[in-house]
Design a protein around this motif. Structure first.
Motif, PDB file in Angstrom:
ATOM      1  N   PHE A 198       0.827  -1.209   0.000  1.00 11.72           N
ATOM      2  CA  PHE A 198       0.000   0.000   0.000  1.00 11.72           C
ATOM      3  C   PHE A 198       0.854   1.250   0.000  1.00 11.72           C
ATOM      4  N   ARG A 199       0.505   2.196  -0.853  1.00 13.79           N
ATOM      5  CA  ARG A 199       1.189   3.490  -0.923  1.00 13.79           C
ATOM      6  C   ARG A 199       0.112   4.583  -0.973  1.00 13.79           C
ATOM      7  N   THR A 200       0.260   5.606  -0.145  1.00 13.34           N
ATOM      8  CA  THR A 200      -0.740   6.669  -0.123  1.00 13.34           C
ATOM      9  C   THR A 200      -0.795   7.421  -1.454  1.00 13.34           C
ATOM     10  N   GLY A 201       0.306   7.414  -2.205  1.00 11.72           N
ATOM     11  CA  GLY A 201       0.320   8.110  -3.484  1.00 11.72           C
ATOM     12  C   GLY A 201      -0.673   7.553  -4.479  1.00 11.72           C
ATOM     13  N   THR A 202      -1.074   6.298  -4.305  1.00 12.82           N
ATOM     14  CA  THR A 202      -2.020   5.692  -5.244  1.00 12.82           C
ATOM     15  C   THR A 202      -3.454   6.151  -5.005  1.00 12.82           C
ATOM     16  N   ILE A 203      -3.717   6.762  -3.848  1.00 15.97           N
ATOM     17  CA  ILE A 203      -5.081   7.205  -3.550  1.00 15.97           C
ATOM     18  C   ILE A 203      -5.186   8.718  -3.399  1.00 15.97           C
ATOM     19  N   ARG A 204      -4.057   9.398  -3.342  1.00 16.09           N
ATOM     20  CA  ARG A 204      -4.094  10.859  -3.171  1.00 16.09           C
ATOM     21  C   ARG A 204      -4.653  11.504  -4.434  1.00 16.09           C
ATOM     22  N   ASN A 205      -5.756  12.236  -4.293  1.00  9.24           N
ATOM     23  CA  ASN A 205      -6.380  12.880  -5.446  1.00  9.24           C
ATOM     24  C   ASN A 205      -7.191  14.079  -4.979  1.00  9.24           C
ATOM     25  N   VAL A 206      -6.487  15.189  -4.788  1.00 14.02           N
ATOM     26  CA  VAL A 206      -7.151  16.435  -4.404  1.00 14.02           C
ATOM     27  C   VAL A 206      -6.823  17.469  -5.477  1.00 14.02           C
ATOM     28  N   PRO A 207      -7.720  17.654  -6.447  1.00 11.80           N
ATOM     29  CA  PRO A 207      -7.440  18.620  -7.517  1.00 11.80           C
ATOM     30  C   PRO A 207      -7.351  20.036  -6.971  1.00 11.80           C
ATOM     31  N   GLU A 208      -6.680  20.882  -7.713  1.00 15.69           N
ATOM     32  CA  GLU A 208      -6.480  22.256  -7.282  1.00 15.69           C
ATOM     33  C   GLU A 208      -7.811  22.978  -7.071  1.00 15.69           C
ATOM     34  N   SER A 209      -8.797  22.648  -7.904  1.00 15.57           N
ATOM     35  CA  SER A 209     -10.106  23.284  -7.751  1.00 15.57           C
ATOM     36  C   SER A 209     -10.723  22.967  -6.393  1.00 15.57           C
ATOM     37  N   GLU A 210     -10.492  21.750  -5.875  1.00 13.44           N
ATOM     38  CA  GLU A 210     -11.023  21.388  -4.563  1.00 13.44           C
ATOM     39  C   GLU A 210     -10.275  22.119  -3.453  1.00 13.44           C
ATOM     40  N   LYS A 211      -8.960  22.268  -3.603  1.00 13.81           N
ATOM     41  CA  LYS A 211      -8.180  23.014  -2.613  1.00 13.81           C
ATOM     42  C   LYS A 211      -8.667  24.460  -2.542  1.00 13.81           C
ATOM     43  N   PHE A 212      -8.903  25.059  -3.702  1.00 10.02           N
ATOM     44  CA  PHE A 212      -9.394  26.434  -3.726  1.00 10.02           C
ATOM     45  C   PHE A 212     -10.782  26.524  -3.095  1.00 10.02           C
ATOM     46  N   ALA A 213     -11.600  25.502  -3.303  1.00  8.66           N
ATOM     47  CA  ALA A 213     -12.942  25.491  -2.716  1.00  8.66           C
ATOM     48  C   ALA A 213     -12.865  25.436  -1.191  1.00  8.66           C
ATOM     49  N   VAL A 214     -11.913  24.664  -0.656  1.00  8.05           N
ATOM     50  CA  VAL A 214     -11.719  24.605   0.794  1.00  8.05           C
ATOM     51  C   VAL A 214     -11.343  25.986   1.323  1.00  8.05           C
ATOM     52  N   GLU A 215     -10.410  26.631   0.657  1.00  8.99           N
ATOM     53  CA  GLU A 215      -9.981  27.968   1.088  1.00  8.99           C
ATOM     54  C   GLU A 215     -11.155  28.948   1.070  1.00  8.99           C
ATOM     55  N   ALA A 216     -11.970  28.878   0.033  1.00 12.95           N
ATOM     56  CA  ALA A 216     -13.120  29.776  -0.079  1.00 12.95           C
ATOM     57  C   ALA A 216     -14.115  29.535   1.058  1.00 12.95           C
ATOM     58  N   GLU A 217     -14.340  28.274   1.415  1.00 10.47           N
ATOM     59  CA  GLU A 217     -15.277  27.972   2.506  1.00 10.47           C
ATOM     60  C   GLU A 217     -14.797  28.569   3.821  1.00 10.47           C
ATOM     61  N   TYR A 218     -13.467  28.680   3.980  1.00 12.76           N
ATOM     62  CA  TYR A 218     -12.893  29.236   5.202  1.00 12.76           C
ATOM     63  C   TYR A 218     -12.644  30.742   5.091  1.00 12.76           C
ATOM     64  N   GLY A 219     -13.237  31.376   4.094  1.00 15.56           N
ATOM     65  CA  GLY A 219     -13.154  32.821   3.962  1.00 15.56           C
ATOM     66  C   GLY A 219     -11.847  33.338   3.429  1.00 15.56           C
ATOM     67  N   MET A 220     -11.063  32.472   2.805  1.00 17.50           N
ATOM     68  CA  MET A 220      -9.781  32.875   2.250  1.00 17.50           C
ATOM     69  C   MET A 220      -9.922  33.107   0.747  1.00 17.50           C
ATOM     70  N   ALA A 221      -9.082  33.952   0.215  1.00 15.34           N
ATOM     71  CA  ALA A 221      -9.046  34.127  -1.233  1.00 15.34           C
ATOM     72  C   ALA A 221      -8.425  32.878  -1.843  1.00 15.34           C
ATOM     73  N   PRO A 222      -9.111  32.186  -2.751  1.00 19.59           N
ATOM     74  CA  PRO A 222      -8.542  30.975  -3.345  1.00 19.59           C
ATOM     75  C   PRO A 222      -7.225  31.290  -4.034  1.00 19.59           C
ATOM     76  N   GLY A 223      -6.193  30.535  -3.704  1.00 21.48           N
ATOM     77  CA  GLY A 223      -4.888  30.788  -4.304  1.00 21.48           C
ATOM     78  C   GLY A 223      -3.813  29.921  -3.691  1.00 21.48           C
ATOM     79  N   HIS A 224      -2.575  30.239  -4.023  1.00 27.97           N
ATOM     80  CA  HIS A 224      -1.425  29.485  -3.540  1.00 27.97           C
ATOM     81  C   HIS A 224      -0.774  30.244  -2.385  1.00 27.97           C
ATOM     82  N   TYR A 225      -0.579  29.583  -1.273  1.00 29.63           N
ATOM     83  CA  TYR A 225      -0.032  30.209  -0.080  1.00 29.63           C
ATOM     84  C   TYR A 225       1.370  29.708   0.250  1.00 29.63           C
ATOM     85  N   GLY A 226       1.959  28.963  -0.664  1.00 30.31           N
ATOM     86  CA  GLY A 226       3.336  28.523  -0.488  1.00 30.31           C
ATOM     87  C   GLY A 226       3.529  27.681   0.757  1.00 30.31           C
ATOM     88  N   SER A 227       4.628  27.937   1.463  1.00 35.46           N
ATOM     89  CA  SER A 227       4.984  27.125   2.625  1.00 35.46           C
ATOM     90  C   SER A 227       4.249  27.544   3.891  1.00 35.46           C
TER      91      SER A 227
END
Length: 223
Positions: free
Chosen positions: A119-148
């Motif tokens: 088993f490797r977690t890389g075979t199941i990891r699938n979070v598209p960028e659009s979903e990451k931006f949606a999470v940020e938006a739900e938390y009141g953040m501007a969707p974007g890249h926040y680096g480190s």
């Protein structure tokens, strides 16, 4: 998820993306991606690269075959730890807003699967960028890249069967103390305890999703 959020996400990826909720593709769409979004890219190169690849070209071209990932497993269905009652105005803090991000796991990722040497977690990891931006938006953040300074974290980790569903994701600040490092240590230890039989998988999933700090104290014997 709002159309505005999806438009922001698509532009950041280099191709305008919209959710495939309608029966007919939206005007100007050139491809349907494997995660259900549409791409408006004017070239075939790189289309849907952040969305699982192309499921279907809308210009009549045959979609490329997608090879199964080595060690791929059947995920089953997403099971929420508790109901998700909010999708906006989520409270941003060191811990997830449980009403927005209750945590979730895949029913098919059993102890036998997760503890298999293949088993490797890389075979199941699938979070598209659009979903990451949606999470940020739900938390009141501007969707974007926040680096480190921030990452979209899995509440129930992949090594414990965590789902890629938005209910299992939240914006975790990496510059606000050692919390994320401590949580990572707990996730690794909990996986070992599950595989040794010292802890049930369900107890590990629920413990991390509801109060991982309390679980950490129990596992490591700290106050």
């Amino acid at each position: 998820m709002s159309l505005r959020t999806l438009l922001v996400a698509g532009l950041a990826c280099g191709a305008l993306v919209a959710v495939a909720t309608a029966a007919a593709p939206p005007p100007g769409a050139t491809a349907l991606c494997r995660d259900g979004t549409y791409s408006f890219s004017q070239t075939h190169s790189g289309t849907c690269s952040h969305h699982g690849g192309v499921a279907r070209w809308l210009d009549g071209t045959a979609a490329p075959a997608q090879a199964a990932a080595p060690g791929a497993v059947s995920l089953g269905r997403t099971v929420l730890i508790s109901p998700r009652t909010k999708t906006s105005h989520c409270r941003l803090g060191p811990n997830p807003d449980r009403a927005c991000s209750p945590g979730a796991y895949y029913s098919g990722l059993t102890k036998a699967v997760l503890c298999s040497s293949s088993f490797r977690t890389g075979t199941i990891r699938n979070v598209p960028e659009s979903e990451k931006f949606a999470v940020e938006a739900e938390y009141g953040m501007a969707p974007g890249h926040y680096g480190s300074s921030l990452e979209i974290d899995h509440i129930v980790s992949l090594e414990l069967g965590g789902s890629n569903d938005i209910a299992n994701l939240y914006p975790e600040k990496l510059d606000a103390g050692p919390g994320y490092r401590v949580k990572d240590r707990l996730e690794n230890k909990a996986h070992d305890l599950v595989c040794s039989g010292a802890m049930t998988l369900h107890a590990a999933q629920v413990g991390i999703a509801t109060n991982w700090q309390a679980l950490y104290k129990r596992v490591f014997g700290t106050q």
